[in-house]
Motif scaffolding. Structure first.
Motif, PDB file in Angstrom:
ATOM      1  N   THR A 197     -48.044  44.118  -3.544  1.00 23.27           N
ATOM      2  CA  THR A 197     -47.477  42.840  -3.976  1.00 23.27           C
ATOM      3  C   THR A 197     -46.920  42.632  -5.328  1.00 23.27           C
ATOM      4  N   LEU A 198     -45.440  42.614  -5.083  1.00 22.97           N
ATOM      5  CA  LEU A 198     -44.503  42.879  -6.129  1.00 22.97           C
ATOM      6  C   LEU A 198     -43.823  41.419  -6.380  1.00 22.97           C
ATOM      7  N   ALA A 199     -43.668  41.456  -7.975  1.00 28.21           N
ATOM      8  CA  ALA A 199     -42.990  39.936  -8.371  1.00 28.21           C
ATOM      9  C   ALA A 199     -41.438  40.686  -8.837  1.00 28.21           C
ATOM     10  N   ASP A 200     -40.347  40.159  -8.268  1.00 29.43           N
ATOM     11  CA  ASP A 200     -38.963  40.389  -8.785  1.00 29.43           C
ATOM     12  C   ASP A 200     -38.587  38.859  -9.925  1.00 29.43           C
ATOM     13  N   PHE A 201     -38.790  39.081 -11.374  1.00 32.17           N
ATOM     14  CA  PHE A 201     -38.726  38.259 -11.820  1.00 32.17           C
ATOM     15  C   PHE A 201     -37.305  37.997 -12.413  1.00 32.17           C
ATOM     16  N   GLY A 202     -36.727  36.979 -12.207  1.00 35.17           N
ATOM     17  CA  GLY A 202     -35.192  36.714 -12.618  1.00 35.17           C
ATOM     18  C   GLY A 202     -34.481  37.191 -11.257  1.00 35.17           C
ATOM     19  N   CYS A 203     -34.864  36.606 -10.072  1.00 37.07           N
ATOM     20  CA  CYS A 203     -34.395  37.742  -8.885  1.00 37.07           C
ATOM     21  C   CYS A 203     -32.848  37.557  -8.560  1.00 37.07           C
ATOM     22  N   GLY A 204     -32.172  36.545  -9.534  1.00 37.83           N
ATOM     23  CA  GLY A 204     -30.597  36.406  -8.918  1.00 37.83           C
ATOM     24  C   GLY A 204     -30.361  36.348  -7.501  1.00 37.83           C
ATOM     25  N   SER A 209     -35.107  42.637  -4.876  1.00 41.63           N
ATOM     26  CA  SER A 209     -35.893  42.206  -3.833  1.00 41.63           C
ATOM     27  C   SER A 209     -35.794  42.914  -2.430  1.00 41.63           C
ATOM     28  N   CYS A 210     -34.583  42.894  -2.167  1.00 37.30           N
ATOM     29  CA  CYS A 210     -34.192  43.369  -1.144  1.00 37.30           C
ATOM     30  C   CYS A 210     -34.425  44.918  -0.998  1.00 37.30           C
ATOM     31  N   ASP A 217     -41.905  48.821   3.974  1.00 36.79           N
ATOM     32  CA  ASP A 217     -42.103  47.853   4.805  1.00 36.79           C
ATOM     33  C   ASP A 217     -43.410  47.037   4.580  1.00 36.79           C
ATOM     34  N   LYS A 218     -44.122  47.601   3.625  1.00 39.12           N
ATOM     35  CA  LYS A 218     -45.680  47.131   3.472  1.00 39.12           C
ATOM     36  C   LYS A 218     -45.311  46.212   2.234  1.00 39.12           C
ATOM     37  N   ASN A 219     -44.488  46.294   1.340  1.00 37.66           N
ATOM     38  CA  ASN A 219     -44.259  45.674  -0.044  1.00 37.66           C
ATOM     39  C   ASN A 219     -44.249  44.120   0.408  1.00 37.66           C
ATOM     40  N   ILE A 220     -44.677  43.339  -0.157  1.00 40.31           N
ATOM     41  CA  ILE A 220     -44.551  41.943  -0.270  1.00 40.31           C
ATOM     42  C   ILE A 220     -43.953  41.489  -1.323  1.00 40.31           C
ATOM     43  N   ILE A 221     -42.960  40.717  -1.511  1.00 43.07           N
ATOM     44  CA  ILE A 221     -41.931  40.395  -2.479  1.00 43.07           C
ATOM     45  C   ILE A 221     -42.223  38.722  -2.826  1.00 43.07           C
ATOM     46  N   HIS A 222     -42.347  38.605  -4.005  1.00 38.47           N
ATOM     47  CA  HIS A 222     -42.404  37.292  -4.936  1.00 38.47           C
ATOM     48  C   HIS A 222     -41.154  37.230  -5.883  1.00 38.47           C
ATOM     49  N   ALA A 223     -40.396  36.582  -5.152  1.00 39.64           N
ATOM     50  CA  ALA A 223     -38.895  36.312  -5.998  1.00 39.64           C
ATOM     51  C   ALA A 223     -39.102  35.063  -6.654  1.00 39.64           C
ATOM     52  N   LEU A 224     -38.756  35.289  -8.269  1.00 39.97           N
ATOM     53  CA  LEU A 224     -39.068  34.218  -9.086  1.00 39.97           C
ATOM     54  C   LEU A 224     -37.781  33.955  -9.936  1.00 39.97           C
ATOM     55  N   ASP A 225     -37.230  32.789  -9.937  1.00 43.28           N
ATOM     56  CA  ASP A 225     -36.064  32.452 -10.890  1.00 43.28           C
ATOM     57  C   ASP A 225     -36.256  31.137 -11.278  1.00 43.28           C
ATOM     58  N   LEU A 248     -41.194  37.653   2.220  1.00 47.49           N
ATOM     59  CA  LEU A 248     -40.784  37.085   0.824  1.00 47.49           C
ATOM     60  C   LEU A 248     -41.231  35.739   0.581  1.00 47.49           C
ATOM     61  N   HIS A 249     -41.391  35.636  -0.696  1.00 46.75           N
ATOM     62  CA  HIS A 249     -42.084  34.321  -1.232  1.00 46.75           C
ATOM     63  C   HIS A 249     -41.254  33.852  -2.199  1.00 46.75           C
ATOM     64  N   LEU A 250     -40.615  32.845  -2.164  1.00 47.55           N
ATOM     65  CA  LEU A 250     -39.678  32.231  -3.200  1.00 47.55           C
ATOM     66  C   LEU A 250     -40.430  31.335  -4.188  1.00 47.55           C
TER      67      LEU A 250
END
Length: 346
Positions: A197-204, A209-210, A217-225, A248-250
């Motif tokens: 479970t990963l967070a992309d902080f300031g995802c732009g 994230s991509c 394909d097992k990664n869960i992405i939390h995109a934060l902005d 993807l969780h925004l």
């Protein structure tokens, strides 16, 4: 109070009815307006939206104009010329002939350039000049047809050793039409990021994230902005690369404090601009508090300008900080909540 808001207060006699305040700052402007002004705020900045909501202002956080009708619009000029063009198009395609549009901005923020953009749609004149700001007014002279959001997207391709990525970026999003240098320096190291479970902080526009979703394909992405346009761009990039949207969780956030906890990793090319001004607060806060959002052996990976002293801030929190790369003016910094080494990329 923001000096732009002070200029609006000086000229509020020109405002009446249902007035849409676009990109309005988080200050006392709305509370100091005359009773004959029915104000609504449209903002794509989540921190500003949180402020206006807390103050019980009618605030709309989105990439598109609120659906209800308005009599006038006051646009606080954004930094990006193409974002202003988008905002003007949104307003004008919903307004009628002779409706009033106002622009307000700092002189050093491009308000005179913005006024030239406004002249394409009607007769424009300067209403006020004070506090190093200007306010312009125009009456619409012709209508235009609305264009779908997708027509405003800029697309570009990123080639990596493993695959290609198609990036979709909306107006005003960081590095809208090309891969920025900092992210390019960081990308080769993302193969080493702990999966989970990963967070992309300031995802732009969603480059990190991509990539993280594509490489495992097992990664869960939390995109934060903080920016609604960035969050939407990340979603569009995810879909363009045929990635499973359920992974993807925004999150609209004001800072890392709004991030989920129990993360396996936080990855970031952290932001350092707020409008036309430089602001390192969000990035420094990331370095200081990311650890509290990580699991045991959770990882922090960031890339930042070489002159920024983020490594020492991170070391104070994690007990260690490794410089994994120092090239093209940027450093890749790695830290872990439990110290163990990570091999360098081949």
């Amino acid at each position: 109070m923001d000096p732009r808001s002070e200029v609006v207060i000086r000229q509020q006699h020109a405002l009446t009815g249902r007035v849409l305040f676009i990109n309005a700052p988080a200050d006392q402007l709305i509370d100091q307006l005359d009773a004959n002004i029915d104000a609504t705020v449209w903002t794509w900045n989540y921190a500003d939206h949180q402020y206006h909501s807390k103050m019980q202002h009618n605030s709309h956080f989105a990439v598109e104009l609120p659906a209800q009708p308005f009599d006038q619009a006051v646009i606080f000029v954004p930094k990006s010329k193409v974002l202003l063009e988008y905002v003007l198009h949104q307003v004008i395609s919903h307004f009628a002939i002779d409706q009033q549009i106002f622009l307000v901005g700092e002189k050093k923020g491009g308000v005179e350039r913005a006024a030239k953009q406004l002249k394409n749609y009607g007769k424009t004149f300067k209403l006020d000049s004070a506090r190093h700001c200007q306010m312009w007014q125009a009456a619409l002279e012709h209508n235009i047809d609305a264009k779908p959001l997708e027509d405003w997207v800029k697309n570009y391709t990123i080639e990596t050793d493993e695959f290609s990525l198609e990036i979709c970026a909306l107006p005003g999003v960081f590095s809208q039409d090309h891969l920025d240098v900092g992210t390019a320096v960081l990308l080769p190291y993302l193969k080493q990021v702990k999966s989970g479970t990963l967070a992309d902080f300031g995802c732009g526009a969603g480059v990190l994230s991509c990539y993280l979703a594509k490489i495992n394909d097992k990664n869960i992405i939390h995109a934060l902005d903080v920016d609604a346009f960035a969050l939407k761009s990340t979603e569009l990039s995810f879909e363009r690369n045929h990635l499973d949207r359920s992974r993807l969780h925004l999150h609209a956030v004001t800072g890392i404090e709004d991030a989920p906890t129990q993360l396996d990793a936080v990855i970031s090319n952290p932001p350092f601009h707020q409008g036309i001004h430089t602001n390192y607060a969000a990035s420094e806060n990331l370095c200081q508090t990311a650890k509290s959002h990580l699991k045991t052996r959770g990882e922090l990976w960031i890339v930042a300008n070489r002159f920024l002293n983020y490594a020492s801030i991170i070391e104070q929190q994690f007990g260690q900080a490794q410089i994994k790369a120092d090239q093209n003016g940027f450093k890749v910094i790695y830290a872990c909540t439990s110290q163990y080494t990570v091999k360098e990329p081949q």
